[in-house]
Design an enzyme around this catalytic site. Structure first.
Site, PDB file in Angstrom:
ATOM      1  N   ILE A  94       0.833  -1.058  -0.050  1.00 26.11           N
ATOM      2  CA  ILE A  94      -0.167  -0.026   0.040  1.00 26.11           C
ATOM      3  C   ILE A  94       0.767   1.371   0.093  1.00 26.11           C
ATOM      4  O   ILE A  94       1.789   1.205   0.751  1.00 26.11           O
ATOM      5  CB  ILE A  94      -0.798  -0.029   1.256  1.00 26.11           C
ATOM      6  N   ASN A 109      -4.184   1.186 -10.977  1.00 24.18           N
ATOM      7  CA  ASN A 109      -4.102   0.059 -10.431  1.00 24.18           C
ATOM      8  C   ASN A 109      -4.982  -1.024 -10.963  1.00 24.18           C
ATOM      9  O   ASN A 109      -6.009  -0.368 -11.421  1.00 24.18           O
ATOM     10  CB  ASN A 109      -4.124   0.003  -8.944  1.00 24.18           C
ATOM     11  N   HIS A 111      -7.267  -4.229 -10.527  1.00 26.04           N
ATOM     12  CA  HIS A 111      -7.982  -5.017  -9.394  1.00 26.04           C
ATOM     13  C   HIS A 111      -8.905  -6.180 -10.013  1.00 26.04           C
ATOM     14  O   HIS A 111      -9.676  -5.873 -10.613  1.00 26.04           O
ATOM     15  CB  HIS A 111      -8.719  -4.300  -8.215  1.00 26.04           C
ATOM     16  N   SER A 138     -11.343  -4.526 -12.687  1.00 28.65           N
ATOM     17  CA  SER A 138     -11.289  -3.015 -12.699  1.00 28.65           C
ATOM     18  C   SER A 138      -9.898  -2.442 -12.622  1.00 28.65           C
ATOM     19  O   SER A 138      -8.973  -3.029 -12.097  1.00 28.65           O
ATOM     20  CB  SER A 138     -12.154  -2.488 -11.334  1.00 28.65           C
ATOM     21  N   ASP A 147      -7.859  -0.061  -2.947  1.00 29.64           N
ATOM     22  CA  ASP A 147      -8.568  -0.559  -4.035  1.00 29.64           C
ATOM     23  C   ASP A 147      -9.837   0.492  -4.299  1.00 29.64           C
ATOM     24  O   ASP A 147     -10.858  -0.035  -4.382  1.00 29.64           O
ATOM     25  CB  ASP A 147      -9.063  -1.961  -3.778  1.00 29.64           C
ATOM     26  N   GLU A 174      -7.061 -13.069 -18.423  1.00 30.37           N
ATOM     27  CA  GLU A 174      -7.290 -12.908 -19.569  1.00 30.37           C
ATOM     28  C   GLU A 174      -8.112 -11.687 -20.090  1.00 30.37           C
ATOM     29  O   GLU A 174      -7.505 -10.875 -20.871  1.00 30.37           O
ATOM     30  CB  GLU A 174      -8.358 -13.969 -20.262  1.00 30.37           C
ATOM     31  N   ALA A 175      -9.036 -11.381 -19.239  1.00 25.26           N
ATOM     32  CA  ALA A 175      -9.714 -10.133 -19.505  1.00 25.26           C
ATOM     33  C   ALA A 175      -8.837  -8.811 -18.952  1.00 25.26           C
ATOM     34  O   ALA A 175      -8.691  -8.005 -19.696  1.00 25.26           O
ATOM     35  CB  ALA A 175     -10.978 -10.062 -18.891  1.00 25.26           C
TER      36      ALA A 175
END
Ligand code: GRF
Length: 216
Positions: A94, A109, A111, A138, A147, A174-175
């Site tokens: 963090i 970032n 997540h 995201s 996050d 993969e996404a």
């Protein structure tokens, strides 16, 4: 295209998102170039980064008693490499408020959940335990809260009845590999295709539901 924007990628692990960013940034039509891959220790992804021809460096958390000193060393490494944007890609630290403030709006970032759901760890197991039907990943701007921060882009995919945390993680990853380079490009240029209008239904709707019966 105008000059590419120098980006640092921070990793702690295997670095598959870092490699996806590297592959995208190597294309002439991507607005970023990776100037350094920084790890907080001996991350397995460092070897992959070096093999991809990227400069690497370690800023080891273990070398600093205080987080503020670690953050200052990170900041110095980012500046030394001329980074203007920072992409956290599986970076398991963090960042402190001073560093975040200094780089405000310039740290991204990725997540593995559809934020704001499932912040923190074990997102896939928690999504399955919650029986969600749609899960995903995201990309967001980093703020001092974990996050949190403005969401830049998301990828959603259906959860299958036979999914395990591992199978779901593999499809989400993969996404992620498609989402992160696209979100970075869009963040830099502010441009991109218009939002898709298609909704993702899960379970899928019948092909042609037709009009509702007249007696309901
Ligand atoms: C990814 O699932 C990412 O969303 C999360 O950490 C994981 C890193 O995986 N923040 P990799 O090191 O990029 O393969």
């Amino acid at each position: 295209m105008s000059a590419k924007i120098p980006v640092a990628v921070l990793i702690s692990g295997r670095g598959s998102n870092m490699l996806a960013l590297a592959r995208a940034c190597a294309r002439a039509d991507h607005p970023a170039r990776i100037v350094v891959v920084i790890a907080d220790g001996e991350a397995p992804g460092l070897a992959a980064a070096a093999a991809a021809g990227l400069p690497t460096t370690i800023v080891s958390r273990a070398d600093f008693a205080e987080r503020a000193a670690f953050d200052a060393a990170l900041d110095a490494a980012l500046r030394a490499h001329g980074a203007e944007i920072v992409c956290l890609a599986g970076f398991m630290r963090i960042l402190g408020p001073a560093l975040v403030a200094r780089w405000e709006g310039r740290i991204l970032n990725i997540h593995p959940s559809l934020l704001p759901a499932f912040k923190g760890l074990d997102t896939h197991a928690r999504a399955l335990a919650a029986d969600v039907k749609i899960h995903g990943a995201s990309v967001h701007l980093v703020t001092a809260a974990l996050d949190d921060g403005p969401i830049l882009a998301q990828a959603a995919l259906p959860v299958r009845p036979d999914d395990t945390a591992e199978s779901l993680a593999a499809r989400v990853l993969e996404a992620e590999h498609r989402l992160y380079p696209a979100a970075l490009a869009r963040h830099i240029t502010g441009a991109g295709p218009p939002a898709a209008e298609t909704a993702l239904f899960n379970p899928p709707l019948a092909p042609s539901p037709g009009a509702p019966p007249s007696d309901c």
